[in-house]
Write a protein that holds these residues in place. Structure first.
Motif, PDB file in Angstrom:
ATOM      1  N   ARG A   1      -3.433  -2.093  13.711  1.00 20.46           N
ATOM      2  CA  ARG A   1      -4.402  -1.421  12.845  1.00 20.46           C
ATOM      3  C   ARG A   1      -4.379   0.094  13.085  1.00 20.46           C
ATOM      4  O   ARG A   1      -4.431   0.884  12.138  1.00 20.46           O
ATOM      5  CB  ARG A   1      -5.804  -1.952  13.121  1.00 20.46           C
ATOM      6  CG  ARG A   1      -6.171  -3.221  12.373  1.00 20.46           C
ATOM      7  CD  ARG A   1      -7.524  -3.727  12.819  1.00 20.46           C
ATOM      8  NE  ARG A   1      -8.050  -4.751  11.939  1.00 20.46           N
ATOM      9  CZ  ARG A   1      -9.003  -5.595  12.261  1.00 20.46           C
ATOM     10  NH1 ARG A   1      -9.548  -5.538  13.480  1.00 20.46           N
ATOM     11  NH2 ARG A   1      -9.436  -6.489  11.405  1.00 20.46           N
TER      12      ARG A   1
ATOM     13  N   ASP B   1      -4.659  -8.143   3.665  1.00 24.90           N
ATOM     14  CA  ASP B   1      -5.151  -7.942   2.304  1.00 24.90           C
ATOM     15  C   ASP B   1      -4.331  -6.867   1.602  1.00 24.90           C
ATOM     16  O   ASP B   1      -4.761  -5.721   1.439  1.00 24.90           O
ATOM     17  CB  ASP B   1      -6.621  -7.542   2.360  1.00 24.90           C
ATOM     18  CG  ASP B   1      -7.291  -7.606   0.986  1.00 24.90           C
ATOM     19  OD1 ASP B   1      -6.648  -8.106   0.056  1.00 24.90           O
ATOM     20  OD2 ASP B   1      -8.442  -7.169   0.875  1.00 24.90           O
TER      21      ASP B   1
ATOM     22  N   GLU C   1     -14.001  -0.738   9.068  1.00 24.90           N
ATOM     23  CA  GLU C   1     -13.723  -0.605   7.634  1.00 24.90           C
ATOM     24  C   GLU C   1     -12.242  -0.874   7.380  1.00 24.90           C
ATOM     25  O   GLU C   1     -11.472   0.022   7.050  1.00 24.90           O
ATOM     26  CB  GLU C   1     -14.106   0.790   7.143  1.00 24.90           C
ATOM     27  CG  GLU C   1     -15.596   1.103   7.238  1.00 24.90           C
ATOM     28  CD  GLU C   1     -15.926   2.474   6.699  1.00 24.90           C
ATOM     29  OE1 GLU C   1     -14.983   3.192   6.309  1.00 24.90           O
ATOM     30  OE2 GLU C   1     -17.110   2.827   6.651  1.00 24.90           O
TER      31      GLU C   1
ATOM     32  N   ASP D   1      -5.876   1.724  10.005  1.00 16.30           N
ATOM     33  CA  ASP D   1      -6.918   0.761   9.689  1.00 16.30           C
ATOM     34  C   ASP D   1      -7.947   0.762  10.815  1.00 16.30           C
ATOM     35  O   ASP D   1      -7.645   1.160  11.936  1.00 16.30           O
ATOM     36  CB  ASP D   1      -6.304  -0.638   9.578  1.00 16.30           C
ATOM     37  CG  ASP D   1      -6.746  -1.369   8.318  1.00 16.30           C
ATOM     38  OD1 ASP D   1      -7.410  -0.748   7.482  1.00 16.30           O
ATOM     39  OD2 ASP D   1      -6.411  -2.552   8.174  1.00 16.30           O
TER      40      ASP D   1
ATOM     41  N   ARG E   1      -7.983  -7.672   7.599  1.00 14.59           N
ATOM     42  CA  ARG E   1      -9.403  -7.994   7.605  1.00 14.59           C
ATOM     43  C   ARG E   1      -9.691  -9.113   8.597  1.00 14.59           C
ATOM     44  O   ARG E   1      -8.930 -10.078   8.692  1.00 14.59           O
ATOM     45  CB  ARG E   1      -9.880  -8.412   6.213  1.00 14.59           C
ATOM     46  CG  ARG E   1      -9.814  -7.306   5.190  1.00 14.59           C
ATOM     47  CD  ARG E   1     -10.752  -7.551   4.026  1.00 14.59           C
ATOM     48  NE  ARG E   1     -10.335  -8.673   3.197  1.00 14.59           N
ATOM     49  CZ  ARG E   1     -11.010  -9.797   3.069  1.00 14.59           C
ATOM     50  NH1 ARG E   1     -12.129  -9.988   3.747  1.00 14.59           N
ATOM     51  NH2 ARG E   1     -10.571 -10.756   2.273  1.00 14.59           N
TER      52      ARG E   1
ATOM     53  N   SER F   1      -8.830  -1.876   5.634  1.00 12.06           N
ATOM     54  CA  SER F   1      -8.287  -1.895   4.276  1.00 12.06           C
ATOM     55  C   SER F   1      -7.085  -2.826   4.173  1.00 12.06           C
ATOM     56  O   SER F   1      -6.731  -3.262   3.072  1.00 12.06           O
ATOM     57  CB  SER F   1      -7.875  -0.480   3.853  1.00 12.06           C
ATOM     58  OG  SER F   1      -6.872   0.025   4.726  1.00 12.06           O
ATOM     59  N   LEU F   2      -6.466  -3.148   5.299  1.00 11.94           N
ATOM     60  CA  LEU F   2      -5.270  -3.997   5.278  1.00 11.94           C
ATOM     61  C   LEU F   2      -5.460  -5.286   6.072  1.00 11.94           C
ATOM     62  O   LEU F   2      -5.198  -6.373   5.559  1.00 11.94           O
ATOM     63  CB  LEU F   2      -4.062  -3.226   5.808  1.00 11.94           C
ATOM     64  CG  LEU F   2      -3.535  -2.101   4.918  1.00 11.94           C
ATOM     65  CD1 LEU F   2      -2.488  -1.287   5.650  1.00 11.94           C
ATOM     66  CD2 LEU F   2      -2.960  -2.675   3.631  1.00 11.94           C
TER      67      LEU F   2
ATOM     68  N   GLY G   1       0.826  -1.202   0.000  1.00 11.54           N
ATOM     69  CA  GLY G   1       0.000   0.000   0.000  1.00 11.54           C
ATOM     70  C   GLY G   1       0.861   1.253   0.000  1.00 11.54           C
ATOM     71  O   GLY G   1       1.796   1.387  -0.778  1.00 11.54           O
TER      72      GLY G   1
END
Length: 236
Positions: free
Chosen positions: A206, A230, A215, A211, A220, A217-218, A137
């Protein structure tokens, strides 16, 4: 897009998936069982396999074991019955790279296949234990200094628990890791690690990654199974 092998004993699913994937530019081969899968792999190089776990004769888990013994086997996305948690866990432990529960949204399948092929094309071994600086990312991860480095070059220090957790994740992007697996992967001499400490480390990591559990994004949360990192990981 690449070459995809669909292995499913349901003729209607094979036909519909073949037509749908070809609409996105995939070259698709199909097989109804393990023998057909082996023949297709012998005939052409595949970039990814969609493998149903419920097959006649050799089931999908047996075929995953066989694929694990093959050099340069393509990544595998397995299809499972919804709620069949144990089969999903075992399949991931045997080497499946991702999964979808039936019934599924075909567009999501396409997105997941694209992600698997991108990761494979960038080299699945890019994030080895010897690689010091990794990218995912908007972040870089310096394993020598145990820092996260933002896009603006600001370094964020990681605690020992956060460092071990992130190191485990970047080695296995796109794979569901159970809490038991994370306990083993992050265990350190003289340090007690349990489910609660894993959850706390995930929460703190997180926060540093920006994160959130609501919600993500990395990192999950996969309900009833564990956590999945992810992101595409590559060496800098």
């Amino acid at each position: 897009m690449g070459r995809c092998l669909v292995v499913d004993d349901d003729a209607e699913i094979r036909t519909s998936l073949t037509a749908y994937l070809e609409g996105f530019g995939w070259q698709v081969s199909a097989a109804a069982d393990g023998q057909g899968m082996r023949q297709a792999l012998a005939a052409a190089r595949m970039d990814v396999i969609v493998l149903d776990l419920m097959l006649p004769g050799e089931d999908g888990l047996a075929l995953l074991r066989w694929l694990a013994t093959q050099p340069d086997a393509p990544p595998v996305l397995m299809l499972t019955a919804r709620g069949d948690t144990m089969s999903r866990v075992v399949g991931l432990e045997l080497g499946a790279d991702d999964y979808l529960a039936k019934p599924f949204e075909p567009r999501e399948l396409v997105a997941r296949l694209q992600a698997l092929v991108r990761r494979a094309s960038k080299g699945g071994q890019a994030a080895t234990e010897d690689t010091r600086l990794l990218r995912f990312g908007r972040w870089r991860f310096d394993r020598m200094t145990r820092q996260l480095i933002r896009a603006d070059e600001v370094g964020i220090a990681l605690s020992s628990a956060e460092f071990r957790l992130l190191a485990a994740f970047v080695q296995r992007p796109g794979r569901v890791l159970s809490r038991d697996q994370l306990i083993e992967l992050t265990r350190a001499p003289g340090v007690e690690v349990n489910d609660r400490s894993i959850d706390l480390a995930v929460s703190r990591l997180r926060a540093k990654l920006g994160d959130t559990a609501r919600e993500p994004s990395l990192i999950r949360t996969v309900r009833g199974e564990g956590y999945l990192f992810d992101a595409e990981v590559s060496a800098c």
